[in-house]
Design an enzyme around this catalytic site. Structure first.
Site, PDB file in Angstrom:
ATOM      1  N   LEU A   1     -23.070  18.339 -14.773  1.00  0.00           N
ATOM      2  CA  LEU A   1     -24.684  18.898 -14.508  1.00  0.00           C
ATOM      3  C   LEU A   1     -25.130  19.708 -15.660  1.00  0.00           C
ATOM      4  CD1 LEU A   1     -23.887  20.608 -10.800  1.00  0.00           C
ATOM      5  CD2 LEU A   1     -25.163  18.502 -11.434  1.00  0.00           C
ATOM      6  N   ASP A   2     -26.181  19.608 -16.164  1.00  0.00           N
ATOM      7  CA  ASP A   2     -26.882  20.432 -17.074  1.00  0.00           C
ATOM      8  C   ASP A   2     -26.876  21.973 -16.459  1.00  0.00           C
ATOM      9  OD1 ASP A   2     -27.960  21.490 -19.625  1.00  0.00           O
ATOM     10  OD2 ASP A   2     -30.061  21.161 -18.591  1.00  0.00           O
TER      11      ASP A   2
END
Length: 711
Positions: free
Chosen positions: A404-405
């Site tokens: 996940l960014d």
């Protein structure tokens, strides 16, 4: 070249010529075939002839040349497919018009064995079949010529077989549907190509080159060599990677690094092509040519990641390699062996071989997966999840790791005031009024956060007078007749106004991942304002739900600073965090995860995430706030900006896989039963057609159950 099937054909045709299939590499997005250095030396003419023997064409690659042939082919493919569908509709309309009633008209779904089909209707279906088979028949011919049966040959045999027994409607629809699938595949590749081209627009085409006499002239970016100096006025995009040699400004690096707030740049700082300069003017020394910039590397990484994924073959294609020749040989043997060896009637065994060909027509098998996928895609769209085609709808069920960014994914992507710490007898309202007054005319995201917070608290303030920007440090101005200043904790140290109380408060806030703004006057520090990119309230619950859905490892990849990233990861429950990453670092981390978990998903929203999104087994973009490049590159887009859709998508993919397996087993089971009945002489054309149509209808009904999977 639009699909993995064509890649497989080229590998088989050219592998021996170049010393093995491993010496061939393919870039489907750009329609390129490349030979490895270890390949046998082969002339261009020999390679082009070998490609021509497959029914495709090739020309030597030229950088920057637009492939007009590919564009024309795609346009023709769309036109012929649309015309095929139109003639199918015309045939249905003619049939219903000439029918005595609706029940008679519905016989179209079964057979015309009981009555003669009107010539206009036959003509419409023949036209539909021919138009739909326009591009398929060429590949089928070369597949037969080279004794390499494939799905194209199977489709043509099915169409001819249906026509031979008078099932013109089936011949037309099989031809049209297969042509439609090819057209959609080409369209999806075309969109990916356009997405990569759109990345180039992030950097300006020209740059202001600084001349020795101090003047500047506008020149094309490609003409600027490393070592040259150029000027970047406030508000403009930076054209090349370089090093600041004069000036200071806050640069928005989110398109490249993903950092949530602009980064202060001064002499000696590195800047990247595609980033956006703030209020100040920068003089930059180019350190890389345009083709070597960070942005150019992003574009190349997206292309390469797609190219590595392109050759993967679909199960239907692999199955057809065996199924097609077996069925064709079996039908031929059924036709000739009994009359030759056992004295059977030629007409009788011709009839049985036609029954075998009809039941072998893979309508239910071919329809079973697409209809399931279409229903699944529709349900996903209604749930706010845009899945770009059937190739990606089942992948979430196989994911074992999810990266996940941070900015815009786990956090909101917008800085807000999270704490106000008044000092030296000041109140919170006084501190906010002074800060908002000083920042009133600034467009900096941190300034807008302070102003927005003051307005929410209904604190009245008027813009400060005589405001002076202290490059890279802060600003000062007059508010209600007194001079105040605002800056970072580092600026407080420079002013020699630091105290143990200020140090303790600032370090505590910074250790918690917050950006600290300090307000003071000539006498003392008035207080601190903490600004941060806040975590989505649902983020912690979603991470826990992802684990329950089967994700073994949830990882955060971010370009933001390590302290902020680790603080957020602890609060949300992330298993692993990697911070201060450039785009190539994110790709490297994805490669590492793929090596361990095989199926890895990546969730992001910025241009800087595009290479990682493309390299992952599945790329998922935040559609509501994400950049166009991220959305186009990703396989899935969360259009409602709802991260809670991630666990839903994984469960939905599992349901879809279950339905596809049910439909496939049922379709093959029906065929197996009729194969036995055909040899026993108990099957008829009517029964074979009815079974095929019935199986098709049943798999459609089963697949439509997926439409209800919205929660």
């Amino acid at each position: 070249m639009d699909c993995a099937e064509e890649v497989a054909v080229l590998k088989r045709a050219l592998g021996g010529l170049v010393g093995g299939e491993d010496n061939l590499a393919f870039d489907v997005l750009n329609g390129r075939m490349m030979l490895a250095d270890a390949a046998k030396h082969v002339s261009d003419d020999a390679i082009m002839k070998a490609v021509a023997d497959t029914g495709m064409g090739a020309t030597p690659w030229q950088k920057g040349a637009r492939d007009q042939g590919t564009d024309n082919h795609r346009r023709q493919q769309v036109i012929f497919t649309a015309l095929s569908g139109a003639f199918v509709a015309i045939g249905i309309a003619i049939h219903l018009y000439l029918s005595a009633d609706i029940l008679t008209g519905l016989k179209l779904l079964v057979s015309h064995d009981a009555e003669v089909m009107p010539f206009p209707e036959i003509a419409a279906y023949v036209a539909a079949a021919l138009l739909g088979a326009r591009f398929v028949v060429i590949k089928a011919w070369y597949a037969a010529k080279n004794l390499r049966p494939d799905i194209n040959l199977l489709m043509i045999v099915a169409v001819i077989g249906a026509a031979a027994i008078g099932e013109w409607f089936e011949a037309a629809t099989v031809s049209f549907l297969f042509a439609l699938s090819l057209a959609l595949e080409g369209w999806s590749v075309g969109r990916a190509r356009r997405a990569i081209a759109a990345l180039l627009n992030l950097a300006p085409p020209t740059v202001r080159k600084l001349l020795p006499d101090g003047s500047d002239v506008e020149v094309p970016v490609a003409d600027l060599k490393p070592g040259a100096h150029f000027i970047v006025p406030g508000g403009e995009r930076i054209a090349l990677d370089g090093r600041v040699i004069d000036g200071s400004s806050a640069v928005n690096q989110a398109p490249i690094t993903g950092e949530s707030v602009p980064v202060e740049k001064s002499s000696g700082s590195e800047v990247y092509a595609g980033t956006i300069n703030g209020d100040g003017t920068l003089t930059v020394e180019a350190t890389k040519a345009v083709e070597d910039s960070t942005l150019a590397r992003i574009i190349r990484m997206v292309e390469e990641a797609h190219a590595r994924r392109a050759p993967t073959e679909q199960w239907v294609e692999k199955f057809a390699r065996i199924y097609t020749p077996v069925v064709m040989v079996l039908a031929l043997l059924v036709f000739v062996v009994p009359p030759l060896l056992f004295g059977g009637l030629w007409v009788d065994w011709l009839y049985r071989s036609l029954v075998l060909l009809v039941i072998a027509c893979p309508c239910a098998l071919v329809i079973s997966t697409p209809v399931s996928i279409v229903a699944s895609l529709a349900a996903s769209a209604r749930a706010g999840v845009l899945v770009k085609g059937g190739a990606y709808i089942e992948l979430p069920a196989r994911l074992k790791a999810l990266a996940l960014d941070k900015t815009g994914t786990i956090t909101r992507g917008e800085p807000v005031v999270v704490r106000v710490v008044p000092l030296n007898g000041h109140t919170e309202d006084q501190l906010l009024a002074r800060a908002a007054a000083l920042e009133a005319r600034s467009t900096h995201p941190l300034a807008r956060a302070v102003i927005r917070y003051a307005q929410e608290k209904t604190i009245a303030f008027t813009p400060a007078e005589d405001v002076e920007v202290l490059k890279g440090r802060g600003l000062t101005g007059l508010f209600e007749g007194e001079r105040f200043w605002l800056g970072s904790h580092r600026y407080v140290v420079e002013r020699d106004q630091d105290t143990p109380e200020t140090v303790a408060a600032a370090e505590a806030l910074e250790a918690d991942g917050k950006t600290v703004l300090v307000v003071g006057n000539e006498r003392h520090v008035c207080g601190l304002i903490a600004v941060a990119d806040t975590i989505r309230p649902e983020a912690k619950a979603i991470v826990a739900e992802l684990h329950r859905a089967g994700i073994a490892r949830v990882v955060m990849l971010t370009g933001d600073n390590r302290v902020t990233a680790e603080a957020i990861a602890r609060e949300v429950g992330i298993d692993e965090v990697h911070a201060e990453l450039l785009p190539e670092d994110k790709v490297r981390e994805i490669d590492r995860l793929v090596a361990t978990y095989t199926y890895v998903g990546m969730v992001g929203d910025g241009v800087n995430d595009a290479p990682a999104l493309a390299r992952a087994s599945m790329g998922i973009a935040m559609g509501a706030i994400g950049s166009d490049a991220a959305i186009e590159t990703a396989d899935v887009a969360l259009m409602t900006d709802d991260v809670s859709r991630l666990p839903w998508l994984i469960r939905h993919a599992s349901r879809t896989l279950g339905v596809i397996r049910q439909n496939t087993i049922f379709s093959l089971g029906v065929k197996a039963v009729f194969f036995v009945l055909t040899f026993a002489g108990m099957a008829s054309l009517w029964g074979a057609i009815a079974a095929d149509v019935g199986a098709s209808l049943l798999v459609v009904v089963n697949a439509l159950r997926l439409l209800n999977a919205r929660t």
